[in-house]
Design an enzyme around this catalytic site. Structure first.
Site, PDB file in Angstrom:
ATOM      1  N   ALA A 504       0.816  -1.209   0.000  1.00  0.00           N
ATOM      2  CA  ALA A 504       0.000   0.000   0.000  1.00  0.00           C
ATOM      3  C   ALA A 504       0.853   1.265   0.000  1.00  0.00           C
ATOM      4  O   ALA A 504       0.455   2.291   0.540  1.00  0.00           O
ATOM      5  CB  ALA A 504      -0.955   0.003   1.203  1.00  0.00           C
ATOM      6  N   GLU A 686       2.638   3.104  -7.006  1.00  0.00           N
ATOM      7  CA  GLU A 686       1.562   2.325  -7.608  1.00  0.00           C
ATOM      8  C   GLU A 686       0.822   3.153  -8.642  1.00  0.00           C
ATOM      9  O   GLU A 686       0.237   2.640  -9.580  1.00  0.00           O
ATOM     10  CB  GLU A 686       0.581   1.849  -6.533  1.00  0.00           C
ATOM     11  CG  GLU A 686       1.256   0.981  -5.478  1.00  0.00           C
ATOM     12  CD  GLU A 686       0.268   0.442  -4.448  1.00  0.00           C
ATOM     13  OE1 GLU A 686      -0.440  -0.510  -4.769  1.00  0.00           O
ATOM     14  OE2 GLU A 686       0.221   0.998  -3.338  1.00  0.00           O
TER      15      GLU A 686
END
Ligand code: FES
Ligand code: FES
Lengths: 727, 156, 285
Positions: A504, A686
């Site tokens: 994350a 990401e």
């Protein structure tokens, strides 16, 4: 130091071939393990005959479910549903039914081939439609979730989010479409590998995990050992992308090591790795209401995510991604209904973007559709609806924490949005947002040695993102010592303090803060020390240490932590500590005869708060963009009628190569120092793939006039769409 | 079945060894010689992680039997640097930020080395062509290609 | 990989003796880029692997004799690319060979191996067919020559009999001018197996030869003897008619690389393009 492109820590070992990955570790007297699996998706195991296999010279042990403790231990990051070896039936193509341990890998392979499994192929669930069929076989035994009202279906979980009243919402235009996102696989260049050895009444495991502490916890539970007797060593992974986040075969190798009293190693083939992990596929049905000026009035989203045979962490993927299924926009009324469905396929797990590429594929394509119908500019419609800083775009939760419009403007500028464009070409722009880590804890210990050098202990995994470099930069900055006098030690549960996991995009924020705090703890001790020794304030660190530790040596130990506690009742367990926002813009040229897409220019903009190491940020963002081009243009796992992967292996599962790169690529950042991480940083790494598909698809639409709502945009799919346009 | 004697030069050192014919050059290098810098991924000739030089030409060591190395000269990533010091090409990889997880990097470096040996001043298109047999899932292609161009300019 | 014995004969006679001795349990190895994959996947389980690379008569060589250019069986694809005569005379073969795998693969894979593997998608096959290649076959019992068009039987199958091997491939050196082009469709721009591949050769006298890969059980070729395809004045519609007629010989299937329908459509699209490129090159020649 902060904000400079320090060279990648560990880079030298990597260019000279000296970096040790799991498969490079050779322990004496190691046994080699080979798994046995069946050539079909779903089967009942009738009998397993290991007689011939055990005759093979060099075979030391063969395990089947019958040889395991009964009931066979099950495990998983969230649900304890995955058995160590298949029990009674196999639930996906490639699930191991037996494991052979032998003196050589040739013997293990030969014996594995001789394990005779009598089985009966069963009908399986391989698609969303099949999973929802009331007559479909149940993937998960109801007995494994006795209290779950959904246990007699293939629905693992149903989610309902929303606010306002969608039914009552008024709109000038309602756009209604369905989108599909395929199964894709991580394809880290390092196939998964596991080593285990008995160790002092316990066990030590080498695994390239992003999550050594979870692996430690699960193995301790499965083997009935205290945490302290399970040591997990996690060498830097050769790429992970979420695929190496949760345990897979670690319990099996740990058990084999204890059974045989020898070190054992299991190196999966790339094919076996493909059968082990994938991204969750989905079908999303959306109705979006708009005002004539392009203002979004409501979102009504219904989606089905197809998980694999075991839950792994997929439920969390779906929970988190769909929480932001409306994207980074101001949406007055929203209703989000999601079903997580089990199927007889490879378990889906975390994968870079954590569900965001799937949901953004739908919400961004919807905006483009509305812009076309309303005659609005596709960038304008986004700027009109984007949440502004401080705005609670998900009512009651972390408000917008960045100037997101700035990212959009930057990307639009870089792609020369609005300038004349050649025939056959088109541009597209899309945004995406991901909720970062919610809860969690990271601890760090920093040891300032008497000569002024320091060792940083951090449980983060450096899987390519360069966490080692960035954490060293933080320590160098805080302690005021040169970066080459800092060693960052990671990935050993017996040496480094607890960290929740490397996922994350949390490490810079969580571990970065923990390291910074540990350093500040040291600095406080140093100030005290100076005062105690009666030294002047501006004495150098080294002089001070020499003065203090001159005779018996010693060191200063600092401790730091960063925690975000569980918030009871919050759908995600806690509010996101920050949002990862990103914008992608792309210019393409489409060959209408063949359907081939040429990427002319591709731009990503990431709102990173502060780029602690600009070169590392650029590497991560461009890398993510290339990966996003994979699922956008060419990647998909294809199954046959019996649930077997038809394109298993590198020959037919295609990922981008150097020749598939856009002619020109740009990775830009927005830095407003508005993140919760050290020096105002936010997580990154990401974003570059989260909005690739809708940006490229939108460009294809501009170039050709066709709208495609299925991925990937293979030449054949584009060609088909053009054919139906021309009918 | 019996082993076959071969005489192979690896990174400048000649070795006389016996190998089983069903051993790939890759396994021989990694398991027998402990030269683990050469990596294994697809085992099919598709990823390039196992690239080594055979008599100066880049080949996939997973697609070669070790016995085929008889009377040949093999150079692995370990043979490029002296005393662990990077050569100019390896330096360029570091300087350009071409190294992420690093698993594909030894293969990339060997493929780049071969490319530059055939074509000391490649264009970007030629670099992309020459390295197209080496997958990098970290997606560091832009930087990898920049590194090769930089090394070419530096005259490696 | 299963255990097997390995031999490296020094002469053709020795190779034949081994082939005869081991019969169906023998497997020939040249570049190894297909064989080693087969061994690894256990689709090949030979008892004896016969490495042809030391056979004196088969040493890598490209030579010209009379009106033929000859490429020996162990000549790697990289060797083809490095030969200026092939660049000058058979440019479409250079284009085709350049698409086979990566640089690493082409340093090992041989032209002969690409043909003997008899993959319907073998990229060099259409070029060799279109240029009128023939295959030199030898065994202990003698030698024979087979037109490449007759060499392929089906997927993985050739006319080679037990005990036979291919020693070289011959290409006829044309006296007249011609224009040729190779083209293919793939799933990505980088290294890939062809969804379809095609080679077109237009002779100055007006004959056009088209050869195809991956659209039938074996690579095949067709020819337009009417001169219409080569006629710069002919209308596109008329050319399409001829192409459609010629393409009835194709029988593509659906697989992971593409559907039958897509392949059928691409046959025409790519044939047109290859034809156009060939004509332009003929004009420039
Ligand atoms: S391991 Fe040899 S090419 Fe992939
Ligand atoms: S650096 Fe990770 S695969 Fe290339």
């Amino acid at each position: 130091m902060i904000g400079t492109s320090q060279p990648r820590a560990g880079g030298l070992a990597r260019v000279t071939g000296r970096q040790q990955f799991i498969a490079d570790i050779n322990l004496d007297h190691t046994l080699h393990v080979k798994l046995v699996h069946l050539d079909c998706g779903h089967a009942r195991i009738v009998a397993i005959d290991t007689a011939a296999a055990s005759e093979v010279y060099g075979v030391v042990a063969i395990l089947t479910a019958a040889d395991l403790p009964q009931p066979v231990p099950r495990f998983g990051p969230v649900h304890d549903d995955r058995p160590i070896l298949a029990v009674g039936e196999t639930k996906y193509h490639g699930q191991p039914v037996a494991a052979v341990a032998a003196e050589t890998k040739e013997a293990a392979e030969a014996a594995a081939e001789l394990v005779r499994v009598e089985y009966e192929a069963l009908p399986g669930v391989y698609t969303v439609a099949a999973a929802l069929d009331p007559d479909a076989p149940l993937v998960l035994e109801p007995g494994l979730r006795p209290d779950d009202p959904l246990r007699h279906s293939n629905v693992l979980r149903e989610l309902n989010y929303g606010w306002g009243d969608v039914e009552a919402a008024k709109a000038d235009l309602v756009v209604e479409n369905s989108y599909a996102f395929p199964m894709v696989t991580h394809f880290a260049i390092e196939p998964h590998a596991f080593i285990a050895a008995p160790d002092d009444g316990g066990v030590v495991i080498w695994t390239a995990t992003q999550n050594p502490f979870q692996t430690q916890r699960i193995i301790a539970r499965v083997l009935g050992l205290p945490l302290a007797r399970v040591r997990v060593i996690a060498p830097d992974p050769g790429g992970a992308f979420g695929g190496k986040q949760h345990p897979k075969y670690e319990p099996l190798v740990a058990l084999l090591a204890l059974r045989t009293g020898r070190p054992v190693r299991l190196l999966l083939t790339l094919e076996e790795t493909f059968q082990e992990v994938r991204r969750t596929s989905c079908e999303i049905h959306v109705r979006t209401g708009f005002q004539a000026d392009g203002t979004i009035s409501f979102q009504d989203i219904q989606s089905d995510f197809l998980l694999g045979a075991y839950a792994d962490v997929a439920e969390r993927v779906i929970t988190k991604a769909n929480y932001l299924a409306c994207g980074p926009y101001r949406v007055p009324d929203a209703r989000i209904t999601v079903r997580a469905l089990l199927s007889h396929t490879t378990p889906s797990t975390a994968f870079r973007g954590f569900g965001t590429p799937q949901v953004s594929w739908a919400h961004e394509s919807q905006l483009d559709d509305a812009a076309r119908r309303l005659g609005l500019d596709r960038v304008d419609i986004r700027l009109r609806n984007l949440a502004r800083k401080g705005e609670a775009f998900v009512p009651g939760d972390t408000p917008c924490d960045g100037d997101w419009a700035e990212s959009v403007r930057k990307a639009a500028g870089a792609i020369e949005w609005g300038s004349p464009i050649a025939a056959g070409r088109g541009r597209g722009l899309a945004v995406a947002i991901k909720a970062s880590a919610t809860t969690g804890a990271s601890y760090s210990i920093v040891r300032l040695h008497w000569d002024g050098s320091a060792t940083v202990l951090a449980g983060t995994s450096d899987m390519g993102q360069g966490a080692r470099t960035v954490l060293a930069q933080v320590a160098a900055h805080e302690l005021g010592i040169p970066i080459d006098s800092i060693k960052v030690v990671m990935g050993d549960t017996a040496a480094v303090p607890f960290d929740l996991q490397t996922s994350a995009s949390r490490s810079t924020v969580f571990m970065g803060q923990a390291v910074a705090r540990a350093c500040r703890d040291i600095n406080a001790q140093l100030r005290q020390m100076a005062a105690d020794l009666g030294l002047v304030a501006n004495v150098s660190v080294v002089e001070l240490l020499r003065a203090r530790f001159s005779e018996v040596r010693g060191e200063v130990i600092g401790v730091g932590s960063y925690r975000s506690e569980h918030q009871p009742g919050h759908p995600l367990g806690g509010s996101p500590s920050f949002y990862e926002f990103s914008c992608t813009a792309s210019e393409v040229e489409v060959d209408e005869g063949t359907g081939e897409i040429l990427l002319v220019r591709h731009v990503t903009v990431a709102d990173v708060g502060k780029a602690l190491n600009p070169q590392h940020v650029e590497m991560q963002d461009e890398g993510a963009a290339v990966m996003g081009l994979g699922h956008t243009l060419m990647e998909h796992i294809l199954l046959d009628d019996s649930g077997r992967i038809r394109n298993l292996g590198a020959l037919d599962y295609r990922i981008p190569t150097t020749k598939d790169l856009p002619l020109e690529m740009l990775a830009l950042v927005v830095e407003n120092a508005d993140g919760p991480g050290p020096y105002g940083s936010k997580g990154a790494g990401e974003g570059g793939l989260m909005a690739t598909a809708p940006a490229v698809a939108s460009a294809v639409t501009e170039a050709t006039g066709v709208v495609i709502r299925d991925l990937p945009l293979t030449p054949e799919r584009v060609w088909r769409a053009i054919q139906s346009r021309d009918l | 079945m019996s082993s076959t004697p071969i005489r192979v030069t690896v990174n400048g050192a000649e070795r006389e060894v016996e190998v089983a014919p069903n051993t790939t050059l890759l396994d021989f290098l990694r398991d027998r010689l402990q030269l683990t810098g050469t990596k294994e991924c697809c085992d099919l000739g598709e990823c390039g992680a196992c690239t080594v030089l055979l008599d100066g030409r880049a080949v996939n060591s997973c697609l070669m039997l070790a016995v085929e190395g008889d009377a040949r000269e093999v150079t692995t990533i370990e043979g490029l640097s002296e005393n662990g010091r990077p050569n100019a090409l390896q330096d360029a990889f570091l300087a350009k930020g071409a190294v992420q997880c690093g698993f594909c990097i030894p293969g990339q470096v060997m493929a780049a080395r071969y490319l530059l040996s055939r074509n000391p001043h490649p264009t970007l298109a030629e670099v992309r062509e020459g390295l197209s047999g080496n997958l990098c899932r970290c997606g560091g292609y832009v930087q990898i290609c920049e590194a090769v161009l930089a090394a070419s300019e530096a005259g490696t | 990989m299963q255990p097997f014995a390995y031999a490296r004969p020094a002469t053709l006679a020795d190779a034949f003796a081994l082939l005869d001795e081991h019969g169906p349990d023998a497997c020939l190895l040249a570049g190894g880029t297909d064989v080693v994959v087969g061994l690894r996947n256990r689709t090949l389980r030979p008892e004896m692997v016969i490495d042809l690379k030391q056979v004196a008569e088969l040493q890598p060589a490209i030579s010209e004799e009379g009106s033929w250019l000859t490429i020996t069986a162990t000549t790697a694809l990289a060797g083809i690319d490095e030969d200026q005569r092939i660049h000058a005379r058979f440019p479409a073969l250079i284009e085709a060979a350049a698409t086979v795998g990566s640089a690493q693969i082409r340093n090992r894979a041989t032209l002969t191996g690409n043909i003997c593997h008899a993959s319907p998608a073998a990229d060099t096959a259409p070029a060799l067919l279109a240029y009128g290649a023939r295959v030199n076959v030898a065994s202990a019992r003698g030698t024979r020559r087979v037109d490449l068009d007759e060499f392929f039987v089906g997927p993985g199958k050739t006319v080679l009999q037990r005990g036979e091997l291919v020693t070289a491939i011959d290409l006829p050196i044309a006296a007249e001018r011609r224009g040729a082009a190779f083209a293919r469709i793939t799933r990505r721009r980088g290294v890939d197996l062809a969804t379809i591949s095609i080679c077109c050769v237009v002779e100055s006298a007006g004959r056009t030869v088209l050869a195809y890969g991956a659209v039938g059980p074996r690579p095949f070729m067709v020819a337009d003897e009417s001169g219409l395809l080569a006629d710069p004045a002919a209308r596109d519609g008329a050319k399409d008619e001829v192409l459609r007629q010629l393409l009835t010989k194709a029988s593509p299937i659906s697989d992971v690389r593409g559907s039958r329908e897509y392949r059928e459509a691409m046959l025409l699209v790519m044939s047109r393009r290859a034809l156009r490129a060939s004509l332009e090159r003929l004009r420039a020649a």
